[in-house]
Design a protein around this motif. Sequence first.
Motif, PDB file in Angstrom:
ATOM      1  N   GLU A  36     -33.052 -41.581 -10.681  1.00  0.00           N
ATOM      2  CA  GLU A  36     -31.750 -41.908 -10.128  1.00  0.00           C
ATOM      3  C   GLU A  36     -30.940 -42.757 -11.102  1.00  0.00           C
ATOM      4  O   GLU A  36     -29.720 -42.573 -11.240  1.00  0.00           O
ATOM      5  CB  GLU A  36     -31.925 -42.636  -8.796  1.00  0.00           C
ATOM      6  CG  GLU A  36     -30.628 -42.878  -8.057  1.00  0.00           C
ATOM      7  CD  GLU A  36     -30.842 -43.474  -6.677  1.00  0.00           C
ATOM      8  OE1 GLU A  36     -29.847 -43.778  -6.009  1.00  0.00           O
ATOM      9  OE2 GLU A  36     -32.016 -43.626  -6.269  1.00  0.00           O
ATOM     10  N   GLN A  37     -31.605 -43.674 -11.793  1.00  0.00           N
ATOM     11  CA  GLN A  37     -30.890 -44.523 -12.754  1.00  0.00           C
ATOM     12  C   GLN A  37     -30.342 -43.691 -13.910  1.00  0.00           C
ATOM     13  O   GLN A  37     -29.212 -43.898 -14.366  1.00  0.00           O
ATOM     14  CB  GLN A  37     -31.817 -45.616 -13.289  1.00  0.00           C
ATOM     15  CG  GLN A  37     -31.106 -46.601 -14.214  1.00  0.00           C
ATOM     16  CD  GLN A  37     -32.034 -47.661 -14.755  1.00  0.00           C
ATOM     17  OE1 GLN A  37     -33.206 -47.400 -14.985  1.00  0.00           O
ATOM     18  NE2 GLN A  37     -31.509 -48.856 -14.958  1.00  0.00           N
ATOM     19  N   GLU A  38     -31.120 -42.735 -14.386  1.00  0.00           N
ATOM     20  CA  GLU A  38     -30.665 -41.894 -15.485  1.00  0.00           C
ATOM     21  C   GLU A  38     -29.512 -40.985 -15.040  1.00  0.00           C
ATOM     22  O   GLU A  38     -28.560 -40.757 -15.785  1.00  0.00           O
ATOM     23  CB  GLU A  38     -31.830 -41.059 -16.012  1.00  0.00           C
ATOM     24  CG  GLU A  38     -32.862 -41.888 -16.756  1.00  0.00           C
ATOM     25  CD  GLU A  38     -34.166 -41.143 -16.997  1.00  0.00           C
ATOM     26  OE1 GLU A  38     -34.985 -41.672 -17.773  1.00  0.00           O
ATOM     27  OE2 GLU A  38     -34.371 -40.063 -16.415  1.00  0.00           O
ATOM     28  N   ALA A  39     -29.593 -40.478 -13.821  1.00  0.00           N
ATOM     29  CA  ALA A  39     -28.508 -39.651 -13.299  1.00  0.00           C
ATOM     30  C   ALA A  39     -27.228 -40.472 -13.130  1.00  0.00           C
ATOM     31  O   ALA A  39     -26.119 -39.989 -13.405  1.00  0.00           O
ATOM     32  CB  ALA A  39     -28.917 -39.032 -11.972  1.00  0.00           C
ATOM     33  N   ALA A  40     -27.385 -41.720 -12.679  1.00  0.00           N
ATOM     34  CA  ALA A  40     -26.218 -42.598 -12.545  1.00  0.00           C
ATOM     35  C   ALA A  40     -25.570 -42.851 -13.895  1.00  0.00           C
ATOM     36  O   ALA A  40     -24.335 -42.871 -14.021  1.00  0.00           O
ATOM     37  CB  ALA A  40     -26.634 -43.917 -11.894  1.00  0.00           C
ATOM     38  N   ALA A  41     -26.390 -43.028 -14.924  1.00  0.00           N
ATOM     39  CA  ALA A  41     -25.854 -43.229 -16.276  1.00  0.00           C
ATOM     40  C   ALA A  41     -25.112 -41.988 -16.757  1.00  0.00           C
ATOM     41  O   ALA A  41     -24.129 -42.090 -17.497  1.00  0.00           O
ATOM     42  CB  ALA A  41     -26.989 -43.568 -17.236  1.00  0.00           C
ATOM     43  N   ALA A  42     -25.572 -40.818 -16.322  1.00  0.00           N
ATOM     44  CA  ALA A  42     -24.908 -39.575 -16.712  1.00  0.00           C
ATOM     45  C   ALA A  42     -23.486 -39.500 -16.173  1.00  0.00           C
ATOM     46  O   ALA A  42     -22.615 -38.880 -16.792  1.00  0.00           O
ATOM     47  CB  ALA A  42     -25.718 -38.377 -16.210  1.00  0.00           C
ATOM     48  N   VAL A  43     -23.215 -40.116 -15.041  1.00  0.00           N
ATOM     49  CA  VAL A  43     -21.866 -40.142 -14.482  1.00  0.00           C
ATOM     50  C   VAL A  43     -21.001 -41.142 -15.233  1.00  0.00           C
ATOM     51  O   VAL A  43     -19.806 -40.910 -15.472  1.00  0.00           O
ATOM     52  CB  VAL A  43     -21.901 -40.477 -12.976  1.00  0.00           C
ATOM     53  CG1 VAL A  43     -20.494 -40.664 -12.418  1.00  0.00           C
ATOM     54  CG2 VAL A  43     -22.637 -39.382 -12.209  1.00  0.00           C
ATOM     55  N   LEU A  44     -21.578 -42.260 -15.627  1.00  0.00           N
ATOM     56  CA  LEU A  44     -20.796 -43.270 -16.345  1.00  0.00           C
ATOM     57  C   LEU A  44     -20.401 -42.809 -17.745  1.00  0.00           C
ATOM     58  O   LEU A  44     -19.381 -43.252 -18.279  1.00  0.00           O
ATOM     59  CB  LEU A  44     -21.587 -44.576 -16.429  1.00  0.00           C
ATOM     60  CG  LEU A  44     -21.916 -45.245 -15.096  1.00  0.00           C
ATOM     61  CD1 LEU A  44     -22.581 -46.599 -15.338  1.00  0.00           C
ATOM     62  CD2 LEU A  44     -20.672 -45.420 -14.238  1.00  0.00           C
ATOM     63  N   ALA A  45     -21.190 -41.914 -18.343  1.00  0.00           N
ATOM     64  CA  ALA A  45     -20.900 -41.472 -19.705  1.00  0.00           C
ATOM     65  C   ALA A  45     -19.525 -40.816 -19.832  1.00  0.00           C
ATOM     66  O   ALA A  45     -18.723 -41.218 -20.687  1.00  0.00           O
ATOM     67  CB  ALA A  45     -22.005 -40.537 -20.192  1.00  0.00           C
ATOM     68  N   PRO A  46     -19.187 -39.790 -19.028  1.00  0.00           N
ATOM     69  CA  PRO A  46     -17.844 -39.210 -19.170  1.00  0.00           C
ATOM     70  C   PRO A  46     -16.732 -40.158 -18.740  1.00  0.00           C
ATOM     71  O   PRO A  46     -15.636 -40.117 -19.313  1.00  0.00           O
ATOM     72  CB  PRO A  46     -17.896 -37.961 -18.274  1.00  0.00           C
ATOM     73  CG  PRO A  46     -19.001 -38.216 -17.308  1.00  0.00           C
ATOM     74  CD  PRO A  46     -20.005 -39.023 -18.062  1.00  0.00           C
ATOM     75  N   LEU A  47     -16.984 -41.013 -17.749  1.00  0.00           N
ATOM     76  CA  LEU A  47     -15.976 -42.003 -17.385  1.00  0.00           C
ATOM     77  C   LEU A  47     -15.662 -42.912 -18.565  1.00  0.00           C
ATOM     78  O   LEU A  47     -14.498 -43.292 -18.788  1.00  0.00           O
ATOM     79  CB  LEU A  47     -16.450 -42.828 -16.188  1.00  0.00           C
ATOM     80  CG  LEU A  47     -16.485 -42.118 -14.831  1.00  0.00           C
ATOM     81  CD1 LEU A  47     -17.085 -43.028 -13.769  1.00  0.00           C
ATOM     82  CD2 LEU A  47     -15.099 -41.655 -14.415  1.00  0.00           C
ATOM     83  N   ASN A  48     -16.688 -43.236 -19.332  1.00  0.00           N
ATOM     84  CA  ASN A  48     -16.479 -44.091 -20.497  1.00  0.00           C
ATOM     85  C   ASN A  48     -15.638 -43.404 -21.569  1.00  0.00           C
ATOM     86  O   ASN A  48     -14.935 -44.068 -22.335  1.00  0.00           O
ATOM     87  CB  ASN A  48     -17.830 -44.510 -21.078  1.00  0.00           C
ATOM     88  CG  ASN A  48     -17.705 -45.630 -22.082  1.00  0.00           C
ATOM     89  OD1 ASN A  48     -16.955 -46.581 -21.870  1.00  0.00           O
ATOM     90  ND2 ASN A  48     -18.412 -45.519 -23.191  1.00  0.00           N
ATOM     91  N   LYS A  49     -15.681 -42.070 -21.616  1.00  0.00           N
ATOM     92  CA  LYS A  49     -14.889 -41.346 -22.619  1.00  0.00           C
ATOM     93  C   LYS A  49     -13.393 -41.528 -22.385  1.00  0.00           C
ATOM     94  O   LYS A  49     -12.594 -41.403 -23.318  1.00  0.00           O
ATOM     95  CB  LYS A  49     -15.247 -39.858 -22.590  1.00  0.00           C
ATOM     96  CG  LYS A  49     -16.668 -39.558 -23.060  1.00  0.00           C
ATOM     97  CD  LYS A  49     -16.917 -40.065 -24.469  1.00  0.00           C
ATOM     98  CE  LYS A  49     -18.257 -39.616 -25.025  1.00  0.00           C
ATOM     99  NZ  LYS A  49     -19.415 -40.198 -24.308  1.00  0.00           N
ATOM    100  N   PHE A  50     -12.996 -41.801 -21.150  1.00  0.00           N
ATOM    101  CA  PHE A  50     -11.574 -42.016 -20.872  1.00  0.00           C
ATOM    102  C   PHE A  50     -11.062 -43.314 -21.499  1.00  0.00           C
ATOM    103  O   PHE A  50      -9.850 -43.554 -21.509  1.00  0.00           O
ATOM    104  CB  PHE A  50     -11.325 -42.043 -19.359  1.00  0.00           C
ATOM    105  CG  PHE A  50     -11.572 -40.738 -18.671  1.00  0.00           C
ATOM    106  CD1 PHE A  50     -11.016 -39.566 -19.157  1.00  0.00           C
ATOM    107  CD2 PHE A  50     -12.360 -40.669 -17.539  1.00  0.00           C
ATOM    108  CE1 PHE A  50     -11.233 -38.353 -18.529  1.00  0.00           C
ATOM    109  CE2 PHE A  50     -12.590 -39.464 -16.897  1.00  0.00           C
ATOM    110  CZ  PHE A  50     -12.023 -38.295 -17.391  1.00  0.00           C
TER     111      PHE A  50
END
Length: 481
Positions: A36-50
């Motif tokens: 779950e922690q790794e999946a949560a990080a996967a969502v933050l990655a594209p948000l960080n690209k903004f």
Amino acid sequence: MKNLLIFMGLLVTCSCSKWLDEEPKAVSEVTFYNTEQEAAAAVLAPLNKFRSGFAMSFPGLMESFADYQYGRGSWASNSDYKGLDPQNVSRSDGIWSSLYNAIRDCNIAISRLPEGSDLTEEQKSAFIAELRFIRGFAYFTLVQLWSEVPLRTEMNMDEWDLPKSSLDELYAFIVADLEFAALHCPQTERLIGTPSRYAAQGLLAQVYMQLKNYQGGHDLLKSIIDSKRYALVPVNTVRDFEKIFGPDVVNTTEEVFYLKSTHTAGWQFVMFCSHPNAVIDGKKMHGAGGWYGLYTRTGNTLFDEWDNADLRKGYNTLFLDLGLGFDTYLPTKFYDPLAPSSDNASNSNPIIRYPDLLLLYAESINELHDGPTQEAMDVLNRVRRRGYGYAPDQPASIDYVLADYGSKAQFLELIIKEQAYETWNEGKRWLFLRRLGIAAEKVMDAKGLTIEEKHYLFPIPAAEFNYNAALDAGRDQNPGY
């Protein structure tokens, strides 16, 4: 790709600091998306690209184009409406890159999440839904700014040479992503700054309105409003708007989807709007100074006609002489006196606010009924009342009266005016005017300027033609470039 650099700042509670506070961490692709922690990080990655080209250049360009505002310095030519000069082409290239980088991150995670060994099927669907919201948002922005673009998905992400897809194909993809997100995103935000089911419904409603599917937009918006999930934050004074836009705000009852910031992962646009000599309530507008890249002025009819009794005017604008030969006003919706550097203001970027949805709902009723109803007028007045410091749900002396604005055109003009005052400096005005097909009219009315046709779309970056053999600059570049 051996490693993915992921921003791992996870919010523990609403009372803690905003998300994205921790340092990036390298996560092995072999084990990624299992937990779950790794999946949560996967969502933050594209948000960080903004945070790269989009966070600064998108609102900067959109506000330079707005009928009520002007760019200064190297941004001034944007307000001439003759298309982008080389420096601003570079800025639009940065928006393209950050959006496609976010799409790439989404595609990787969407393709790998189904393999997650420690996640339930429900968890996988929820995380994929969040990613599809982000991807849908990125493509919707691309289509509005560039029109037809290459459609990169989890199914073709290993292919570099891709032609443009048609608008029909792109919008079908966007709608499919957002429909999935509207069904499977968490009902309540998993973290402050990640998308909820309501955020997906709100963005899908915007897409429907863009496509003139007014019934689809209306039904989604009504569902959101009827849920009572959101409410306008009440204000009594000009400075009370800090409870909505201030640098210390974590979230509010009108936050639908925001790009969150902190002093360690901040929003540079605040520095762009600020001036070193600007003082608000006895404090510097920005702790590190300011570039004052935007202003409005006397002589702009939309600004001149804005009622001084409207508290939004006092909050959103500050008189400051920029030496341009006329009275000038800075946009002050976002300011952070404690920002430690030019990059790090902690104000959040309000991508979707509840007032946006209320105004859109009133518009959808006007379209469906070929004119306003009392319900549409009541919804519009809720936004207007709050702007004047009245209780949003109680009749007030400044209310618009249905009998005075009974035609479709008259009511739409009220929406157009209130949208300007409510979303001032949020980067939303230009695309709103373009969606309605009235940008040329409103820019002429407010500024006395003519928009050249090529100004409506950004040029596809030269790098895309250099590395994507399926595109030809002579055939596929947008007109005028």
